[in-house]
Design an enzyme around this catalytic site. Structure first.
Site, PDB file in Angstrom:
ATOM      1  N   ARG A 146     -53.969  56.954  14.901  1.00  0.00           N
ATOM      2  CA  ARG A 146     -53.040  57.210  16.001  1.00  0.00           C
ATOM      3  C   ARG A 146     -51.809  56.319  15.919  1.00  0.00           C
ATOM      4  NH1 ARG A 146     -50.977  60.826  17.504  1.00  0.00           N
ATOM      5  NH2 ARG A 146     -53.029  61.799  17.590  1.00  0.00           N
ATOM      6  N   ASP A 163     -13.758  58.912  25.047  1.00  0.00           N
ATOM      7  CA  ASP A 163     -14.932  58.976  25.899  1.00  0.00           C
ATOM      8  C   ASP A 163     -14.900  60.179  26.828  1.00  0.00           C
ATOM      9  OD1 ASP A 163     -17.348  58.034  27.111  1.00  0.00           O
ATOM     10  OD2 ASP A 163     -16.143  57.282  28.780  1.00  0.00           O
TER      11      ASP A 163
END
Length: 276
Positions: free
Chosen positions: A109, A227
């Site tokens: 895992r 931006d």
């Protein structure tokens, strides 16, 4: 060169102390109380064989982490790969792991958690790079990374065909809206940063509009981040810059929008989604 570890390049796997610590933390998280399921079922001498199987097309990233996870669990485990980091995989097996069954189950895992996450980053990056086509515009990651995973996630971006933005706050000056607001203006912020900046370090400034772009250009910065501008604003920004400064687009970047953005003359497009 790697920004934190001289002599180490990000094109090779970043096995630094921080990566080793992260693997150790992950194993301790899962095994601090042992394995109360596998240990009673399997004798210590029982051996087994496992396969890693892709259920869909992906770009592989993280082989060395899987190797190291199993090495730390039990150095008798053998991991054999039929594909390399950065390879595009079709559904099917691509790795065989053999060794003590207890150890395979103890490490599976943790190994898969690393592998699926890094391969996910590499796969999305490759999909985005493919969407951009052969335009010459670079796809960049950001510092919006999982805490502790930055080194690994940025390496996975490279395996997917992307490029790295700055690695940390010390690897380049980036004057953002909060800096500008606190300093009073772009000009004042640039003057203050340039006063103490190392000779070879660059300065990037975030601009929300064309007036801020013009001010940043007048300050002779190296890069301007556009931006959250729309496409037409960025087309105009490319004209205004006229090659005097490198331009990076950021904000509201989706894979559907990438072909359009990559075709307007930008130097780079950055996306935090790559490492999410």
């Amino acid at each position: 060169m790697h920004p934190l570890y001289p002599g180490h390049t990000m094109s090779t796997f970043p096995f630094s102390t921080s990566t080793g610590d992260l693997i150790e933390l992950a194993l301790r998280e899962d095994l601090f109380a042992g394995d109360v399921t596998s240990d009673p079922i399997f004798d210590a001498n029982v051996t087994g064989r496992a396969e890693l199987v892709a259920k869909e097309e992906l770009v592989l990233a993280g082989r060395a982490v899987v190797d190291e996870v199993f090495r730390r669990v039990d150095d008798r485990v053998n991991v054999e790969w039929s594909a390399g980091d950065g390879d595009r995989l079709r559904p099917g097996a691509f790795c065989v792991i053999t060794g003590p069954t207890r150890s395979l189950l103890r490490g599976e895992r943790t190994a898969l958690n690393f592998l699926r996450h890094l391969s996910g980053v590499a796969t999305l990056t490759r999909q985005c790079v493919d969407a951009m086509g052969e335009t010459g515009t670079r796809l960049l990651d950001t510092r919006k990374t999982t805490p502790g995973f930055r080194e690994l996630e940025k390496w996975a971006v490279l395996k997917g065909g992307g490029s790295n933005h700055r690695f940390n706050l010390g690897s380049g000056a980036m004057i953002k809206d909060n800096h500008i607001a606190a300093a009073g203006s772009i000009t004042e912020a640039v003057v203050a940063v340039r006063r103490d900046l190392p000779w070879l370090a660059g300065i990037e400034v975030e601009a929300k509009n064309l007036d801020e772009l013009k001010e940043a250009i007048a300050c002779r910065v190296d890069v301007v981040m556009l931006d959250n501008m729309n496409t037409e604003q960025m087309r105009e920004a490319v004209k205004v810059a006229a090659g005097r400064v490198r331009l990076e687009a950021s904000g509201n970047v989706t894979i559907e929008r990438l072909p359009e953005l990559a075709d307007i003359g930008l130097d780079a497009i950055s996306s935090g989604a790559l490492t999410h």
